[in-house]
Design an enzyme around this catalytic site. Structure first.
Site, PDB file in Angstrom:
ATOM      1  N   SER A 293      47.617  38.292  43.550  1.00  0.00           N
ATOM      2  CA  SER A 293      47.948  37.628  42.377  1.00  0.00           C
ATOM      3  C   SER A 293      47.308  38.356  41.217  1.00  0.00           C
ATOM      4  CB  SER A 293      47.435  36.159  42.539  1.00  0.00           C
ATOM      5  OG  SER A 293      47.681  35.643  41.236  1.00  0.00           O
TER       6      SER A 293
ATOM      7  N   TYR B 244      40.484  29.617  43.126  1.00  0.00           N
ATOM      8  CA  TYR B 244      41.695  30.453  43.642  1.00  0.00           C
ATOM      9  C   TYR B 244      41.802  31.846  43.325  1.00  0.00           C
ATOM     10  CZ  TYR B 244      46.595  31.857  43.604  1.00  0.00           C
ATOM     11  OH  TYR B 244      47.931  32.593  43.873  1.00  0.00           O
TER      12      TYR B 244
END
Length: 251
Positions: free
Chosen positions: A144, A157
């Site tokens: 990501s 995250y």
């Protein structure tokens, strides 16, 4: 093995309920991938995804796989590879968590890191050794852009994806010359069930667009894929913003 036109004949998806994984599997099934293993936690969604791919002409089997159950990874994945060679493995599992709540509860915070990072390390090592043994294949790892520089709004995250990204890159370097290729995919905000209800971020994209980027990257033998590609330049700039200024940004 790939066919005479270079199309992958077999695919293993770790995270078979993922919207991005499903979009990729659909496109690969349409492009002559005939054998697909969908691995994930048992659910109706996983079964529905398998049924949809079967309608596209693929032979599909569903594998019970839990990213958090690292003690089971070796046995489960070894059994999958025992059924025959696998051309592409797509590691697509992950949890977003809830930053506001996770900051209050170390157990919840650790669970996010366990799935996104520890689960990936465990299953990634098993997959890499299996691909190395067969002498060919590609491992696609969904990372990501959040891992490029942890932001205060999602640093739990983001840090887990930063660890995953570093692991995958190092794994790829260790496999040079073995016939195994590792490709890291760095999407931005993707409109999926995981992000449903969230405000879309700039350069938001779709599962189909990420799937197209994955397939193009595999065809080109890319090591890193940004989705969309503009994030390569956006994140390059963001990485170099001085910390005092970075802390003032609404991120």
């Amino acid at each position: 093995m790939k066919d005479s036109l270079g199309a992958a004949q077999s695919l293993l998806v770790l995270g078979g309920s993922s919207d991005i994984a499903m979009a990729t599997a659909r496109k690969m099934a349409a492009a002559r991938t005939k054998k697909i293993h969908l691995a994930g936690r048992p659910s109706q969604r996983l079964e529905d995804n398998a049924a949809e791919l079967r309608k596209l002409g693929a032979e599909v089997d569903v594998v019970a796989f839990d990213a958090a159950a690292t003690e089971e990874h070796d046995k489960v994945l070894t059994q999958v590879f025992a059924t025959g060679d696998i051309d592409v493995v797509l590691m697509a599992f992950g949890v977003l968590g809830d930053q506001a709540e996770d900051e209050k509860d170390p157990v919840r915070a650790a669970a996010v890191a366990h799935v996104n990072y520890t689960g990936a390390v465990s299953s990634g090592i098993v997959v890499a050794q299996a691909l190395k043994k067969q002498g060919h294949g590609a491992l696609v790892v969904l990372s990501s852009v959040a891992g490029e520089r942890a932001r205060r709004s999602n640093f739990i995250y983001g840090s887990s994806k930063a660890g995953l990204d570093a692991f995958a890159q190092g794994l790829g370097d260790s496999l040079v010359g073995t016939g195994v290729h590792v490709m890291v995919v760095r999407p931005g905000f993707v409109d999926t069930k995981m992000t449903h209800g969230m405000e879309k971020a700039p350069l938001a994209t779709t599962p189909d667009a990420v799937a197209d980027a994955i397939i193009t990257g595999l065809r080109r033998g890319s090591h890193t894929v940004w989705a969309p590609g503009a994030f390569r330049y956006v994140m390059s700039g963001l990485r170099h913003v001085p910390r005092p200024l970075f802390r003032k940004l609404p991120l």
